[in-house]
Design a protein around this motif. Sequence first.
Motif, PDB file in Angstrom:
ATOM      1  N   GLY A 682     -51.880  -1.131 -52.226  1.00  0.00           N
ATOM      2  CA  GLY A 682     -52.357  -1.648 -50.952  1.00  0.00           C
ATOM      3  C   GLY A 682     -51.850  -3.014 -50.588  1.00  0.00           C
ATOM      4  N   VAL A 683     -51.313  -3.768 -51.534  1.00  0.00           N
ATOM      5  CA  VAL A 683     -50.699  -5.064 -51.238  1.00  0.00           C
ATOM      6  C   VAL A 683     -49.283  -5.032 -51.783  1.00  0.00           C
ATOM      7  CG1 VAL A 683     -50.754  -7.554 -51.622  1.00  0.00           C
ATOM      8  CG2 VAL A 683     -52.895  -6.293 -51.298  1.00  0.00           C
ATOM      9  N   HIS A 684     -48.332  -5.157 -50.900  1.00  0.00           N
ATOM     10  CA  HIS A 684     -46.914  -5.141 -51.256  1.00  0.00           C
ATOM     11  C   HIS A 684     -46.209  -6.099 -50.315  1.00  0.00           C
ATOM     12  CE1 HIS A 684     -42.758  -3.644 -51.664  1.00  0.00           C
ATOM     13  NE2 HIS A 684     -43.146  -3.125 -52.807  1.00  0.00           N
ATOM     14  N   ARG A 685     -45.121  -6.671 -50.766  1.00  0.00           N
ATOM     15  CA  ARG A 685     -44.467  -7.630 -49.881  1.00  0.00           C
ATOM     16  C   ARG A 685     -43.939  -6.966 -48.607  1.00  0.00           C
ATOM     17  NH1 ARG A 685     -38.983  -9.192 -53.256  1.00  0.00           N
ATOM     18  NH2 ARG A 685     -37.964  -7.181 -53.033  1.00  0.00           N
ATOM     19  N   GLY A 686     -43.794  -5.630 -48.624  1.00  0.00           N
ATOM     20  CA  GLY A 686     -43.466  -4.942 -47.391  1.00  0.00           C
ATOM     21  C   GLY A 686     -44.497  -5.186 -46.301  1.00  0.00           C
ATOM     22  N   ASP A 718     -46.244 -16.635 -49.182  1.00  0.00           N
ATOM     23  CA  ASP A 718     -46.716 -16.325 -50.525  1.00  0.00           C
ATOM     24  C   ASP A 718     -47.652 -15.124 -50.402  1.00  0.00           C
ATOM     25  OD1 ASP A 718     -48.374 -16.303 -52.934  1.00  0.00           O
ATOM     26  OD2 ASP A 718     -47.513 -18.267 -53.375  1.00  0.00           O
ATOM     27  N   LEU A 719     -47.208 -13.976 -50.886  1.00  0.00           N
ATOM     28  CA  LEU A 719     -47.957 -12.733 -50.717  1.00  0.00           C
ATOM     29  C   LEU A 719     -49.358 -12.835 -51.304  1.00  0.00           C
ATOM     30  CD1 LEU A 719     -47.992  -9.694 -49.907  1.00  0.00           C
ATOM     31  CD2 LEU A 719     -47.104  -9.207 -52.201  1.00  0.00           C
ATOM     32  N   GLY A 757     -50.242 -19.986 -45.327  1.00  0.00           N
ATOM     33  CA  GLY A 757     -50.001 -19.561 -46.707  1.00  0.00           C
ATOM     34  C   GLY A 757     -48.535 -19.445 -47.055  1.00  0.00           C
ATOM     35  N   LYS A 758     -47.715 -20.309 -46.476  1.00  0.00           N
ATOM     36  CA  LYS A 758     -46.270 -20.253 -46.721  1.00  0.00           C
ATOM     37  C   LYS A 758     -45.816 -21.408 -47.610  1.00  0.00           C
ATOM     38  CE  LYS A 758     -45.262 -19.914 -42.245  1.00  0.00           C
ATOM     39  NZ  LYS A 758     -46.506 -19.465 -41.577  1.00  0.00           N
ATOM     40  N   PRO A 811     -43.898 -15.273 -58.856  1.00  0.00           N
ATOM     41  CA  PRO A 811     -43.677 -16.293 -57.825  1.00  0.00           C
ATOM     42  C   PRO A 811     -42.227 -16.757 -57.853  1.00  0.00           C
ATOM     43  CG  PRO A 811     -44.666 -17.293 -59.736  1.00  0.00           C
ATOM     44  CD  PRO A 811     -44.603 -15.813 -60.024  1.00  0.00           C
ATOM     45  N   PRO A 812     -41.784 -17.518 -56.861  1.00  0.00           N
ATOM     46  CA  PRO A 812     -40.388 -17.966 -56.849  1.00  0.00           C
ATOM     47  C   PRO A 812     -39.995 -18.761 -58.080  1.00  0.00           C
ATOM     48  CG  PRO A 812     -41.411 -18.342 -54.717  1.00  0.00           C
ATOM     49  CD  PRO A 812     -42.502 -17.907 -55.638  1.00  0.00           C
ATOM     50  N   SER A 813     -40.959 -19.487 -58.674  1.00  0.00           N
ATOM     51  CA  SER A 813     -40.637 -20.346 -59.812  1.00  0.00           C
ATOM     52  C   SER A 813     -40.633 -19.619 -61.142  1.00  0.00           C
ATOM     53  CB  SER A 813     -41.635 -21.510 -59.881  1.00  0.00           C
ATOM     54  OG  SER A 813     -42.954 -21.019 -60.050  1.00  0.00           O
TER      55      SER A 813
END
Length: 932
Positions: A682-686, A718-719, A757-758, A811-813
């Motif tokens: 139910g939660v995806h970066r799409g 940030d998802l 939230g970015k 996360p990106p890091s």
Amino acid sequence: MPRRTPRNVLDRLRTPRAFPGFLKSASVCVLIAGLLAPLSPATAAPGTPAVPAAAANDHCGGRCSDILPPGQNGNATLAQILLHQAFGTRPAHSDDQLGPYAGLATGHQNLTDATLGSFFNDASFGVPADQVASTVRPAGRADVTIVRDKKTGVPHITGTTRYGTEFGAGWAAAEDRLWLMDVFRHVGRGQLTPFAGGATANQGLEQEFWRNAPYTEADLQAQIDRAAATHGERGRQALADVRAYVDGINAYIDAADSGRSFPGEYVLTGHKDSVTNAGTIEHFTPTDLVALATVVGALFGSGGGGEVNNALALLAAQSRYGVSRGTEVWESFRMRNDPEAALTVHDGSFPYAVRPADPQGLALPDAGSVVREPLVHDRTGSATAARAARTSAAAAERAATSARRGMSNALVVSGEHTASGHPIAVFGPQTGYFAPQLLMLQEIQGPGISARGASFAGLSFYVELGRGQDYAWSATTSGQDIVDTYAVELCQDDHHYLHRGVCVPMEKAERRNAWKPTVADGTAAGSYTMRVWRTAYGPVTHRATVGGKKVAYTTLRSSYLHEADSIIGFQMLNDPGHVTGPESFRQAVQHINYTFNWFYADSAHTAYYNSGDNPVRADGADAEFPVWARPAYEWRNWDPATNTADRTPPAQHPNSTDQDYYVSWNNKQARDYPAASWGNGGVHRGDLLDDRVAELVRAGGVTRASLVRAMADAGLADLRATHVLPNLLRVITSAPVTDPAASAAVSRLQAWLSAGGKRTAASASARTYAHADAIRILDAWWPLLVEAVFEPGLGGGLYGAFTAALPVDEPPSAAHGPTGAHAGSAFQYGWWSHVDKDIRAVLGEPVRGPLAQRYCGGGALAACRDVLTATLKEAAGRTAAQVYPGDAHCAAGDQWCADAIVHRALGGIGHRTIGWQNRPTYQQVVEFTSHR
């Protein structure tokens, strides 16, 4: 910032340490001047008129754009590498697309159609006369011309014969990417270390790919012969195109060798002598292109696999809960067909590899019996260190998956919802960030070919992602399951197995690789052997016992021994006589056997098709787990000699025409088309794309700029913050937050949420984030809260098995996980859906496809609140240096740098670090205004 430590032979080319004492010499400038003397074979030949290539029929009306960082030129002579090391200079067009690409992160907010050119390049056909930088007739041929434009240096290849056109494409590819092509033809053969040196990362690269495709030269040639023989005239034309392309590559090699203008990496790795010019740059062959295609297919187009690890996780669940309940728990965490998942195709059902009601032929291992098959044997020299082996394996994982686990995405809106009435597409693949880039841009115009776009270096005889005269296409990795694991029963000894009732020997495939020290490497000489045992059911990956019987687990993918088959689909995409609309587009991509989502747009229509050779499995076979290697459980009508079998027909692949909009960010394709990866729920970066594009479509009047803004905005989100954090804070604030530290953390997180939230820089020039403290808190909190929520209920063993199948955070890091650090891609793999479903259940909200039980606080709201508050307080107390510990690129505590994108060195020219964006590497923005 700490001094960067070179990690491999290719990386060391970027560092002064690769040339000890050399750059300090007073004679270095004299040497450089001497090395600069030879003319590049790309220089316009005397008397060649500087006229533009004739533009083909272009229906884009100036509304086609693209971008591919860092730049088109991926070759550098030794002199240019030395100048770069000494003075920081770079060859022309090596990084001129990096600035505009990076600038979109802070420049997209006020973007208009008029300002798109500040962040993308014009992708119209041809070159205006006043923008011609050079005109070359390669090798003096009269039937092909290569024109390069002043702004980007992209080659525009125009041929009057088919042979000349493809010859020119090969010449241009070598001119822009010869060293990279050479590296990857050796990677595909498992022979990188003899070519580039024995550094651990080089060992890792060759091991990763050769383990999965241990081809002999006969195997490579057979794939060419088969593709040419089974596709009639198109197959024969493809073979002729490949041969002409290879001729062009080799003609450039000869010209560069005689002109002493070849890539300087050949000197630094000992293949050429800078003084005498002794040494050889080996000519390319058609089988080299198959080896290259093997790498590309492994990176981007081979979904599925992992059945042994799935089985281990299932056994752990059954051990804790019993068979029935344990299977239910496993299925709920796997989320293979989650009803809440974001879909690319909105309507219809496309059942494939669905869970059978009564699984047949399962070959689950006995507990504790699984052993991974060793690949490396007989280490000598510098390869003997255990640390080297571990580093090599880790490097292989990072390098091999950084692109495959990337963030290719697509946003396509039908003309019904755009301001112009014409469809608009913003789409592109993620191939990672490398120096030079794996992709290269080109335009090809010739008999039967008319296209501009990106192709993988060494496979650019056709444009693989781009535009034609009145249509454009792109792809994202789909990852549906075309890989199965079979349990072959051993007989006689460990290297014989039962195949259809007969005891037959395994085939031993070996590579003995030895290397010498090089100027650029710095490691001692060494060698080792890679050994893979091959069966009719594919290479052996593990050994175990099943019900006490000794077995070898093998991996079989439908594209194994068929790396060259997709050439026909790409040939069709480049042929204006074939692609005339959505249906002919689908006919083309149906010939591509790799697992991709394909998107199409012209002036009136949009379309989507999911490609891949999906095998038809035996009734009752569960694609998630190993099955017995027996005729009853083989793919239907499988021929082991050719690895062919029945495939699901095109109509059963997810497909659509003129849907209101399409989005893809490696999410689930369609209802009842199970996701190949864990946690696609139910939660995806799409969702980050779907939310934004759906809102644009509801409002109407979509423009190129508004669709780019949606993509860029999603690429900074940030998802976890946008889609999970609100409910986490609802639990915590369900009662007054009295602890000062927790209360302060909640306030910071709420302020960040209110701002979107970015992860955005404080200003265009800043190297710090706005809301930096909130971002630090969430980065520290997420892994703490996941463990605190789920480990007590699952138990340590099962929690460990599940986290082995799916990392909790990306996360990106993150330096761990599928992509490694500084790779751009983020929020594809994590427990976002698991946390979301559990927290909603605790809050008493309806959940479709719920987890098998409630976990946070045992399902009680007050206890869950205590768990979340305690872990939040702990996270808030962690310093930036603890959360971002630093690495070879960044000082400890540098949050912006920890996220930042670093171009991984594959040659002697390096590039600057840029701010984080979750975005495709190559990207098109298209809106056709007319049609043929």
